[in-house]
Design a protein around this motif. Structure first.
Motif, short mmCIF file in Angstrom:
data_model
loop_
_atom_site.label_atom_id
_atom_site.label_comp_id
_atom_site.label_asym_id
_atom_site.label_seq_id
_atom_site.Cartn_x
_atom_site.Cartn_y
_atom_site.Cartn_z
N GLU A 1 -4.74 -5.48 9.29
CA GLU A 1 -3.64 -5.65 10.25
C GLU A 1 -3.50 -7.14 10.53
O GLU A 1 -4.47 -7.82 10.82
N LEU B 1 -8.33 12.38 9.00
CA LEU B 1 -7.70 11.63 10.08
C LEU B 1 -6.98 12.68 10.91
O LEU B 1 -6.07 13.35 10.41
N LYS C 1 0.71 -3.82 9.34
CA LYS C 1 -0.56 -3.15 9.05
C LYS C 1 -0.42 -2.35 7.76
O LYS C 1 0.62 -1.74 7.52
N LEU C 2 -1.47 -2.35 6.98
CA LEU C 2 -1.51 -1.49 5.79
C LEU C 2 -1.20 -0.06 6.19
O LEU C 2 -1.67 0.41 7.23
N PRO C 3 -0.43 0.64 5.36
CA PRO C 3 -0.23 2.07 5.65
C PRO C 3 -1.50 2.86 5.37
O PRO C 3 -2.35 2.42 4.60
N GLU C 4 -1.63 4.01 6.01
CA GLU C 4 -2.67 4.96 5.61
C GLU C 4 -2.32 5.47 4.20
O GLU C 4 -1.15 5.51 3.82
N GLY D 1 0.12 -1.12 -0.92
CA GLY D 1 0.07 -1.46 0.51
C GLY D 1 -0.04 -2.97 0.73
O GLY D 1 0.68 -3.55 1.55
N GLN E 1 -8.70 -1.01 5.96
CA GLN E 1 -7.70 -1.30 6.97
C GLN E 1 -7.42 -2.80 7.00
O GLN E 1 -8.34 -3.59 6.80
N ALA F 1 4.23 6.16 1.84
CA ALA F 1 3.41 5.13 2.49
C ALA F 1 4.19 3.82 2.59
O ALA F 1 4.78 3.37 1.61
N SER F 2 4.15 3.23 3.75
CA SER F 2 4.89 1.99 3.96
C SER F 2 4.24 1.21 5.08
O SER F 2 3.73 1.78 6.04
N VAL F 3 4.23 -0.12 4.94
CA VAL F 3 3.59 -0.96 5.94
C VAL F 3 4.13 -0.62 7.33
O VAL F 3 5.33 -0.41 7.51
N VAL F 4 3.23 -0.56 8.30
CA VAL F 4 3.59 -0.20 9.67
C VAL F 4 3.77 -1.48 10.49
O VAL F 4 2.85 -2.30 10.55
N VAL F 5 4.94 -1.61 11.08
CA VAL F 5 5.27 -2.86 11.78
C VAL F 5 5.52 -2.59 13.26
O VAL F 5 6.15 -1.60 13.62
N LEU G 1 2.52 -5.60 2.43
CA LEU G 1 2.07 -6.46 3.54
C LEU G 1 2.38 -7.92 3.22
O LEU G 1 2.89 -8.67 4.07
#
Ligand SMILES: [Mg+2]
Ligand SMILES: [Mg+2]
Ligand SMILES: [Mg+2]
Ligand SMILES: [Mg+2]
Lengths: 344, 344, 344, 344
Positions: free
Chosen positions: B240, C264, B249-252, B132, B238, A254-258, B136
């Motif tokens: 973002e 999901l 954005k926080l990862p799932e 997460g 969630q 899991a890793s922050v999505v950018v 962030l």
């Protein structure tokens, strides 16, 4: 109750485990240490502020009647003797891989442990404690994807130095897959073959990299296990199991999505210690808790250590011969057949 | 050194913290407990096999000279008194939310703590310890997406029972976003407004669900915070952040990826305790480590508790009036301005 | 200008191409059809409301001076003759796979085409027109992941009927990977070996399923190509290329992302026609456009058809012998070396 | 049958549609063109090699008895007159947005069309033809997530030039969401409010960017629609619908997944034309097919054009006043209630 621990080997991994026991986990206390380099043993006591005796060797440490459990974190060739000493003294053992440097050595440990009549030894294969592998195991055990038919897995490091030779792809790297995969599918290996793709330009003279091991199991499962230790891009562990009803795959870390500069991206780790930090903690906490609660460890057994040794030997032979090599395992003793759930 | 802890309130959350301190974390020991229900206190001692004194009330417990730190896990309205007692005795305090049930109460604690000349209090906002959120925060602090302009976040529970009323969307649910968001962007709230979409059929008579809170900060950041506690499908957090250069954005939550029956899927959790289990552990371990290492806690402060109280009050008023409500925070005292890194 | 097309073979695929030309694409018109079953030819004219002559056979159709291009969509064994007739008449040919049923047949076509002095033939390998493959090719050509070392790919169907035998895993399924992979990495195959995992219970007596083909290229690239035609869960095409600097992988088919019932998820297709519908359209439109614009087709050539034939033969031999089989390709004629970009 | 098309307006979008009709799609032919700039009209004929008459104006073009359908791709203020002319002549119309520049203008078109007794007009809202939106609509129509409660959507461009002013966030950008969202949930807008976060430093003096529109529908659905046209990172269209049973979200645009330099990434587009290229093609192909097959277009109607006009006016007023503004739509005539499926 607090489990009193003696640590044999105060090098890097020994010190990390001391740190875990003292500063992160609950239920253990380091009360004795030894190392062939006695300076190192004294330094560990000081650095971690231990209330521990420094012993001259493993014989002396194991002999301390206050010690409940022994951690074997010394040089690989020294493991067998320390483990056997501890077993004979009826003490619990947490032994880093390898359990012994030969299949025969592992078998001596297996025999000694059975004589004691209960499981004393846990081998340090931490993958089984990784949350992703735990979920994958659950998916398989719950029959979510039906019976397994194939596995595809990859073990990738960003790079290695010149000390890492072709054979270490087996002994240092694939060894983790060797343990994790037979546990995942509850099956035994039967043969192995190696393919060498063109060597990456980022490797060096004495290292064939990448390598792909094709393992077959007694149940007919076909495994492709890629080892690629100069993959450049990161430390990346992949494992996907194809079953009769579906497919299950390890999650990405899991890793922050950018969203930035026309890319949707997340980070890939570079460091295996960060990747498996939680697994290392859970591994040791589970050892402590199981010894306390059930009177025996619940993790990878001496038999798992034996399987790893025999399989690794065959993989090394496959590297050398270019042929498919049989993996000849003795029958699993009933003593080691009891399934043990490792999740708390 | 082991920190000796007194626990005030041995209900569910109190017991969980006792379990953490005794069985999971390192460096703390529960040496005293109390509860308005003395039976409950005695039961906790027995259930967790504590070597601890049972006191009749918080006054007596705080007075125990062996106690280094007090955990306030009682009923919300009782928090203020216990925290003030502990501060006056110069003891460390870990207080579950709310710090006090009114802004004035929080301010009394803030004043008392400043008089003591050092930070003693940590408020139990565990989100800041979630991996997460930590990532962030790092992305924002490292300016990876530029200055923040907007935040969109959601707090969703699969369902709640009939005791959960409209106002609890603020006091029990949004309260976590209230703390986490101002910390994330290092900004202060200025106003709030609430929109009520059509109520889901899965809600009940006294609960307007979902709700969307529109918060504006002094820095001009626009926040939409959705609370939806009968979303049916799972427990889902969630967040973002839209910045001038990109979005983070926080990862799932990592979960095995399955291909089955024409779906590519991973699991969504249903249980907030599992979602934030690691955060709870890190929160308390960090409290213990910081007190030990730095002589003061590093987590959410009394001032953060005050901000939460003032902001929650405004949110409640916005629910009632349907209007945009000002959030009037006093200036942050220098005492609380010092930035503290919480990561080990 | 509108290209006037004669269609040889009005079975399923012939009718689909007629529909595309008439109702979806631009620049072509079906003016002649034939089929060994003349009824079928007349029916196609009627069903698609064609302004087309029905000919008794391929000789007659190719002889029609109004026809610019011939589509060969008949039974495989009939392809070679029709293609040769068209080449000799100097007409463009779009020929569905296989170009011919033997390497020798393909070579006769290659020779005939070279005598005509320009490319006339395009073989119906549509993968190269799939948006995902196009992107993957671009990533490789732009050196985004460095030189390729390994490929892992999977070709999975939810199920097949009893007419599908073990060898069809090569001729009907793997054949698409055979064409796409050498094009992707611009390399030639050198050898192939097959591994048979345990057969899935969803297969039938005459079908070994799944199968994994290990192909090696002259450049040292190691390819694992899984064919699994009773995978149950969906139609799924995967392809991942490991290079010296990184890894590139086909994207999943875009599908709405749903959160529901603790999952999901997104949809996986079941139908290969939907998966490659756009590719089929682009393939034919590109054929029409290229003939119009450049006077020769730009897609897979006769030589690609020859490579596919030789490689498929080796794969079949590997299935039968269980051995590693050499793939002996003649040197690529200069005539076929010219690289042609297929993107508009 | 081929539909004979007259194009009014040979600027950028007019030329693109001519290219589609001539070179990509099937079933249409451009037989007449006009433009206020006659040079431009002649140039289009030449550039696209059209067999078409150039007319001096829309009156003359619409009067050509050979023309079946009129494409209105002129300057917005000229749309109403051209559309009315075509309707009065009983011809089909494909009109780019806006249908007319005022609600009254749209209503005049609606009235004229009803007088003709069948649908003649399709408005150029192409989102409804985008594969992602089509899937989202199907998910909603199939009740996969229950009744909708909230929508969160974003319309982001990497940047705009100085001609783009604050109001164009509505007329050029949000206008697509305005059409797509009421279609998605089959509901009517009731009110709108605008929030302006702090302006990004990448905007300019006359453009407030980003903006967030809060729309409420008659059915109680709460919509947050973000417009952010200097987001820097790419062209990105997001849309997520929260329902009573679950959530559905547009997929990301499919793009090769790369592991490189410690990142797992895929590409984000920068160009809206690439993003919606397939939708534009499908939109026009569907117009041609529907006219041919059903005698009336199946896409967005004049009434949808009217809804867009009224809603956009309210959004502009909300921008100016900072207040919540009512969206006062007349009742939908029965003539426009008939649901039409747009998928082939
Ligand atoms: Mg280990
Ligand atoms: Mg808490
Ligand atoms: Mg084809
Ligand atoms: Mg349009």
């Amino acid at each position: 109750m607090t489990i009193k621990i003696g640590v044999i080997g105060t090098g890097a991994i020994g010190r990390e485990h001391i740190d875990r026991i003292e500063n992160i986990l609950s239920g253990g206390e380091v009360k004795a240490v030894t190392d062939v380099n006695q300076e190192s043993a004294y330094k560990a006591v000081k650095d971690y502020n231990l209330d521990a005796t420094v012993y001259p060797d493993d014989v002396a440490l194991v002999g301390d009647p206050n010690i409940d459990a022994v951690f074997v974190t010394s040089w690989g060739p020294a493991h067998e003797q320390s483990v056997l000493l501890a077993i004979e003294a009826g003490k619990y053992v947490f032994c880093e891989k390898p359990l012994a440097t030969s299949a025969e050595g592992c078998m001596r440990i297996v025999d000694a442990e059975q004589k004691q009549g209960k499981r004393l030894v846990q081998v340090g294969f931490m993958r089984r404690y990784d949350e992703g592998y735990v979920q994958l195991k659950e998916a398989l055990d719950n029959n979510e994807i039906g019976d397994p038919l194939m596995i595809h897995c990859s073990h990738r490091n960003p790079g290695v130095d010149e000390n890492y030779k072709t054979n270490m792809a087996v002994t240092e790297t694939l060894i983790h897959e060797i343990d994790a995969l037979h546990w995942l599918i509850d099956d035994n290996y039967e043969s192995v073959r190696v393919d060498f793709p063109r060597k990456t330009k980022h490797s060096h003279a004495e290292l064939q990299d990448p390598q792909v091991f094709t393992l077959k199991t007694q149940g007919g499962v076909l495994i492709h296990a890629e080892v690629f230790v100069n993959c450049k891009y990161g430390y990346d562990i992949q494992c996907e199991v194809m079953g009769e009803e579906g497919i299950a795959k390890l999650p990405e870390v899991a890793s922050v999505v950018v969203r930035k500069e026309s890319k949707l991206s997340s980070n890939i780790l570079n460091d295996w210690k960060i990747r498996f930090m939680d697994a290392y903690n859970k591994e040791l906490q589970n050892f402590l808790d199981s010894v306390e609660k059930y009177g025996e460890p619940q993790g990878p057994t001496s038999w798992d250590g034996y399987i790893a040794a025999v399989t690794a030997d065959a993989c090394l032979q496959a590297q050398e011969t270019g042929e498919e090599v049989d993996i000849k395992l003795q029958d699993t003793p009933d003593f080691y057949k009891k399934q043990v759930a490792v999740r708390n």
